[in-house]
Design an enzyme around this catalytic site. Structure first.
Site, PDB file in Angstrom:
ATOM      1  N   ILE A 223       0.839  -1.194   0.000  1.00 17.29           N
ATOM      2  CA  ILE A 223       0.000   0.000   0.000  1.00 17.29           C
ATOM      3  C   ILE A 223       0.878   1.250   0.000  1.00 17.29           C
ATOM      4  O   ILE A 223       1.980   1.242   0.543  1.00 17.29           O
ATOM      5  CB  ILE A 223      -0.970  -0.008   1.215  1.00 17.29           C
ATOM      6  CG1 ILE A 223      -1.931   1.186   1.174  1.00 17.29           C
ATOM      7  CG2 ILE A 223      -0.229  -0.110   2.534  1.00 17.29           C
ATOM      8  CD1 ILE A 223      -3.079   1.095   2.180  1.00 17.29           C
ATOM      9  N   CYS A 224       0.378   2.287  -0.646  1.00 23.83           N
ATOM     10  CA  CYS A 224       1.006   3.606  -0.665  1.00 23.83           C
ATOM     11  C   CYS A 224       2.445   3.516  -1.171  1.00 23.83           C
ATOM     12  O   CYS A 224       2.697   2.984  -2.241  1.00 23.83           O
ATOM     13  CB  CYS A 224       0.903   4.235   0.730  1.00 23.83           C
ATOM     14  SG  CYS A 224       1.221   6.009   0.799  1.00 23.83           S
ATOM     15  N   ALA A 225       3.399   4.020  -0.420  1.00 23.05           N
ATOM     16  CA  ALA A 225       4.792   4.057  -0.880  1.00 23.05           C
ATOM     17  C   ALA A 225       5.392   2.672  -1.085  1.00 23.05           C
ATOM     18  O   ALA A 225       6.350   2.527  -1.847  1.00 23.05           O
ATOM     19  CB  ALA A 225       5.649   4.862   0.091  1.00 23.05           C
TER      20      ALA A 225
END
Length: 192
Positions: A101-103
């Site tokens: 998720i995300c970065a």
């Protein structure tokens, strides 16, 4: 035998991105959550939580992992997370699920794991700026969370959708129960 779900922790990890999924998995008698850091030493989340992982990366029994979960955090963007390549590539090559998720999606981009899969992130340009070798733009989905061939990716504002995709891939609940859970946490709607 209980299946092991490994959650990678590091200094500055985005604690809220796993906050919806870990309690649900922890309630199950079918899974064990194994929290690990590279060294096994305590880490501090972005929210300031000091956490003592269950184990270290070298002591992790990689062959026993059912699912690898990679929460976001600026360490992925700065490249300060080192040592995860072998485990992540092995998980991918064996067709075992990986959830980022995300970065953390930029990390999968750096490893060239998103080039042939439908995936998402915070934005395709964000992915490209952090992982210049990323070449999967044609497969990028403007969605909150995407699962393709055992790889789950999610936008940083989608911890609930991220959890839902994880629940589906591990079969935590049936589809109806997952949808009820999702409606409760996403929209505040509970149905019997």
């Amino acid at each position: 035998m209980r299946q092991k779900i490994a959650v990678f922790l590091f200094d500055g990890f985005s604690d809220w991105e796993i906050a919806y999924l870990t309690p649900e998995i922890n309630k199950s008698e079918r899974f064990d959550l194994v929290y690990f850091s590279e060294s096994g030493d305590a880490v501090t989340s972005m929210g300031g939580l000091v956490i003592q992982p269950t184990t270290s990366l070298p002591a992790l029994a990689a062959e026993e992992i059912t699912l690898l979960i990679l929460p976001g955090g600026t360490a992925w963007e700065s490249g300060t997370v080192t040592g995860m390549d072998d485990l992540t590539k092995s998980q991918y090559e064996q067709g075992k699920p990986i959830a980022a998720i995300c970065a953390a999606t930029t990390y999968l981009g750096r490893l060239d794991l998103l080039n042939e899969l439908k995936h998402t992130s915070n934005d395709p340009q964000y992915l490209k700026s952090i992982a210049p070798q990323y070449a999967g733009e044609q497969h990028y989905q403007h969605s909150l969370a995407v699962t393709d061939r055992n790889v789950i990716t999610a936008n940083g504002i989608a911890p609930i959708e991220f959890a839902r995709e994880i629940f589906k891939i591990i079969g935590l609940y049936d589809d109806e129960q997952i949808e009820k859970w999702y409606q409760l946490f996403k929209n505040g709607v509970w149905s019997e």
